[in-house]
Enzyme design. Sequence first.
Site, PDB file in Angstrom:
ATOM      1  N   LYS A 190      -0.309  -4.086   4.259  1.00 50.47           N
ATOM      2  CA  LYS A 190      -1.398  -5.066   4.250  1.00 50.47           C
ATOM      3  C   LYS A 190      -1.314  -5.898   5.541  1.00 50.47           C
ATOM      4  O   LYS A 190      -1.809  -5.475   6.568  1.00 50.47           O
ATOM      5  CB  LYS A 190      -1.306  -5.952   2.995  1.00 50.47           C
ATOM      6  CG  LYS A 190      -1.795  -5.266   1.721  1.00 50.47           C
ATOM      7  CD  LYS A 190      -0.789  -4.324   1.148  1.00 50.47           C
ATOM      8  CE  LYS A 190      -1.140  -3.886  -0.253  1.00 50.47           C
ATOM      9  NZ  LYS A 190      -0.167  -2.909  -0.762  1.00 50.47           N
ATOM     10  N   TYR A 212      19.722   7.647  13.818  1.00 49.78           N
ATOM     11  CA  TYR A 212      19.948   7.445  12.378  1.00 49.78           C
ATOM     12  C   TYR A 212      20.418   6.024  12.077  1.00 49.78           C
ATOM     13  O   TYR A 212      19.996   5.408  11.099  1.00 49.78           O
ATOM     14  CB  TYR A 212      20.980   8.451  11.860  1.00 49.78           C
ATOM     15  CG  TYR A 212      21.118   8.419  10.361  1.00 49.78           C
ATOM     16  CD1 TYR A 212      20.352   9.263   9.558  1.00 49.78           C
ATOM     17  CD2 TYR A 212      21.994   7.528   9.733  1.00 49.78           C
ATOM     18  CE1 TYR A 212      20.453   9.226   8.182  1.00 49.78           C
ATOM     19  CE2 TYR A 212      22.100   7.486   8.352  1.00 49.78           C
ATOM     20  CZ  TYR A 212      21.331   8.336   7.584  1.00 49.78           C
ATOM     21  OH  TYR A 212      21.429   8.287   6.216  1.00 49.78           O
ATOM     22  N   HIS A 225      -6.101   5.374 -15.245  1.00 49.81           N
ATOM     23  CA  HIS A 225      -7.188   5.370 -14.257  1.00 49.81           C
ATOM     24  C   HIS A 225      -6.991   6.406 -13.154  1.00 49.81           C
ATOM     25  O   HIS A 225      -7.954   6.879 -12.574  1.00 49.81           O
ATOM     26  CB  HIS A 225      -7.364   3.977 -13.640  1.00 49.81           C
ATOM     27  CG  HIS A 225      -6.116   3.347 -13.114  1.00 49.81           C
ATOM     28  ND1 HIS A 225      -5.128   2.855 -13.935  1.00 49.81           N
ATOM     29  CD2 HIS A 225      -5.682   3.149 -11.855  1.00 49.81           C
ATOM     30  CE1 HIS A 225      -4.156   2.358 -13.188  1.00 49.81           C
ATOM     31  NE2 HIS A 225      -4.452   2.543 -11.921  1.00 49.81           N
ATOM     32  N   PHE A 232       1.652  -8.261  -9.267  1.00 50.82           N
ATOM     33  CA  PHE A 232       0.851  -7.060  -9.009  1.00 50.82           C
ATOM     34  C   PHE A 232       1.370  -5.949  -9.924  1.00 50.82           C
ATOM     35  O   PHE A 232       2.513  -5.998 -10.375  1.00 50.82           O
ATOM     36  CB  PHE A 232       0.960  -6.657  -7.535  1.00 50.82           C
ATOM     37  CG  PHE A 232       0.148  -5.437  -7.214  1.00 50.82           C
ATOM     38  CD1 PHE A 232      -1.236  -5.478  -7.311  1.00 50.82           C
ATOM     39  CD2 PHE A 232       0.757  -4.251  -6.848  1.00 50.82           C
ATOM     40  CE1 PHE A 232      -1.993  -4.346  -7.038  1.00 50.82           C
ATOM     41  CE2 PHE A 232      -0.001  -3.121  -6.579  1.00 50.82           C
ATOM     42  CZ  PHE A 232      -1.367  -3.171  -6.672  1.00 50.82           C
ATOM     43  N   ASP A 289       6.304 -12.439  -3.147  1.00 57.78           N
ATOM     44  CA  ASP A 289       5.655 -11.150  -2.866  1.00 57.78           C
ATOM     45  C   ASP A 289       4.678 -11.432  -1.729  1.00 57.78           C
ATOM     46  O   ASP A 289       3.622 -12.034  -1.929  1.00 57.78           O
ATOM     47  CB  ASP A 289       4.931 -10.619  -4.100  1.00 57.78           C
ATOM     48  CG  ASP A 289       4.175  -9.312  -3.808  1.00 57.78           C
ATOM     49  OD1 ASP A 289       3.952  -8.998  -2.612  1.00 57.78           O
ATOM     50  OD2 ASP A 289       3.788  -8.618  -4.759  1.00 57.78           O
TER      51      ASP A 289
HETATM   52  N1  F0G Z   1       2.323  -6.452  -4.073  1.00 57.52           N
HETATM   53  C1  F0G Z   1       0.989  -6.642  -3.945  1.00 57.52           C
HETATM   54  C2  F0G Z   1       0.433  -8.024  -4.068  1.00 57.52           C
HETATM   55  C3  F0G Z   1       0.152  -5.538  -3.699  1.00 57.52           C
HETATM   56  O1  F0G Z   1      -1.168  -5.734  -3.596  1.00 57.52           O
HETATM   57  C4  F0G Z   1       0.715  -4.245  -3.581  1.00 57.52           C
HETATM   58  C5  F0G Z   1      -0.131  -3.074  -3.337  1.00 57.52           C
HETATM   59  C6  F0G Z   1       2.104  -4.112  -3.722  1.00 57.52           C
HETATM   60  C7  F0G Z   1       2.865  -5.237  -3.961  1.00 57.52           C
HETATM   61  C8  F0G Z   1       2.777  -2.766  -3.638  1.00 57.52           C
HETATM   62  O2  F0G Z   1       2.842  -2.339  -2.342  1.00 57.52           O
HETATM   63  O3  F0G Z   1       1.492  -0.233  -2.287  1.00 57.52           O
HETATM   64  O4  F0G Z   1       3.103  -0.817  -0.466  1.00 57.52           O
HETATM   65  O5  F0G Z   1       3.935  -0.114  -2.678  1.00 57.52           O
HETATM   66  N2  F0G Z   1      -1.391  -3.077  -3.458  1.00 57.52           N
HETATM   67  C9  F0G Z   1      -2.316  -1.991  -3.149  1.00 57.52           C
HETATM   68  C10 F0G Z   1      -3.700  -2.375  -3.580  1.00 57.52           C
HETATM   69  C11 F0G Z   1      -1.891  -0.663  -3.647  1.00 57.52           C
HETATM   70  O6  F0G Z   1      -4.600  -1.503  -3.506  1.00 57.52           O
HETATM   71  O7  F0G Z   1      -3.955  -3.522  -3.951  1.00 57.52           O
HETATM   72  P1  F0G Z   1       2.843  -0.776  -1.922  1.00 57.52           P
END
Ligand code: F0G
Length: 458
Positions: free
Chosen positions: A258, A72, A450, A124, A215
């Site tokens: 990613k 933990y 969407h 985003f 980010d």
């Molecule tokens: N920042 C960016 C630039 C992103 O592309 C995403 C997620 C997030 C933050 C959020 O991250 O999904 O781990 O909570 N992008 C995905 C996409 C969902 O399909 O572009 P997460």
Amino acid sequence: MSTYPPEPFRIKTVEPIRLLSQTEREAALEAAGYNLFALKAEDIFIDLLTDSGTGAMSHEQWAALMRGDESYAGARSYYRLAEAVEDIFGFRFFVPTHQGRAAENILSAVLVRPGQSVPSNMHFDTTDANIRARGGRPTNLVIDEGLDPQSQHPFKGNMDIAKLKAFIEKTGPENIPFGMMTVTNNAGGGQPVSMANLRAVAETYHAYGIPFYIDAARYAENCYFIKLREPGYAAKSVKEIAGEMFSLADGFCMSAKKDAIVNIGGLLATRDEKVFQAIQNELILREGFPTYGGLAGRDLDAMAVGLYEGLDEAYLAYRLHQTAYLGERIREAGLQIVEPPGGHAIYIDAGAFLPHIPHGEFPGQALAVELYRQGGIRGCEIGSIMFAHPDPETGEMVYPKLELVRLAIPRRTYTQSHLDYVAETLAQIQKRAASLRGYKFTYAPALLRHFTAKFAPL
Ligand code: F0G
């Protein structure tokens, strides 16, 4: 960038995929209300809905899962991740989170007060929503070229520094709890930001005493674009470039789904010890104890390994070439895309492809549905379904400038023949583009429509 590089890996585990018959695909579409989010994933042949959490882990990552320490508090897995985070990003104060938006939520909860603004090149949508959820005002100040789909600017994700300065002057630095940059700029086509621009952004924020957060979801792809395109970086390693990038920042949040090539996970880091204490308290409330965040110990180990694999230059060369290759094949099929191809996805200009379908009948949706109907391929509409909204004063619909379909490429998952198949499917659709019809809503929720809307063909 157009030849297809041999994949720098071979395949050890396979997951079967199957193309349903034309009749079965038509029935699946009807049952889903023509919303591709409502399809069963097993009814999809090539799934390009997102590159997030959908990549293939390596044998080293699967081996690392077995080393996961599920204690933990103070697990070995945490210390292995901490070592990677300090080595790559140069941050000691960090927490794991279950994914990127959890990090954004905590950062916003700790720093944003109602009425305050957070500028970025482009937020985003989850970052935007998390700032708004705390009463804040996200603001996008990308360069004009970043909004022009045909501009060939090498760093279309750059911030417009003049606009940023004017914005800070107008808003007052005391009303800006932190400033951001998204690398690469997903909302703008997966476009990179140059180091020179990041430095100018950092200097501008710091001149006004504003902390600078990155980010970092696709930071490694961004760093490889810097190596390829920015003078002075060709001889530097991507890891060195990343070190320089994060030395400019006071903190970062990251979706590890990613560029850390894991199925789940995120990071939040800061240089400010007071902010770090507040982050830990918020994390304990929402995610878990600071040495595991919302994750299992094994997830932390997979992330620690994946962070390095995401920086591997043979992998990054293959990754960016693969995306550019798909872009080129789609151009050859006669469709326009957002130029130049970004890191993780190709964005097709569905508005230009289907000029006979007006915004209100969703050209992006028409193309996305047709891709599934023709070839069992799933992409994602990024246009009027996602962004059109009634003007609060006049009630008239405001439509976005671009009607796009994003084809996001999961990491290390599909081969050249899969991408050729996608381009060939688009070429077949191209021949009968004029016969495609739009869609109308049969159900639409008020927000984020969407995901759950239903449609009927016109
Ligand atoms: N920042 C960016 C630039 C992103 O592309 C995403 C997620 C997030 C933050 C959020 O991250 O999904 O781990 O909570 N992008 C995905 C996409 C969902 O399909 O572009 P997460």
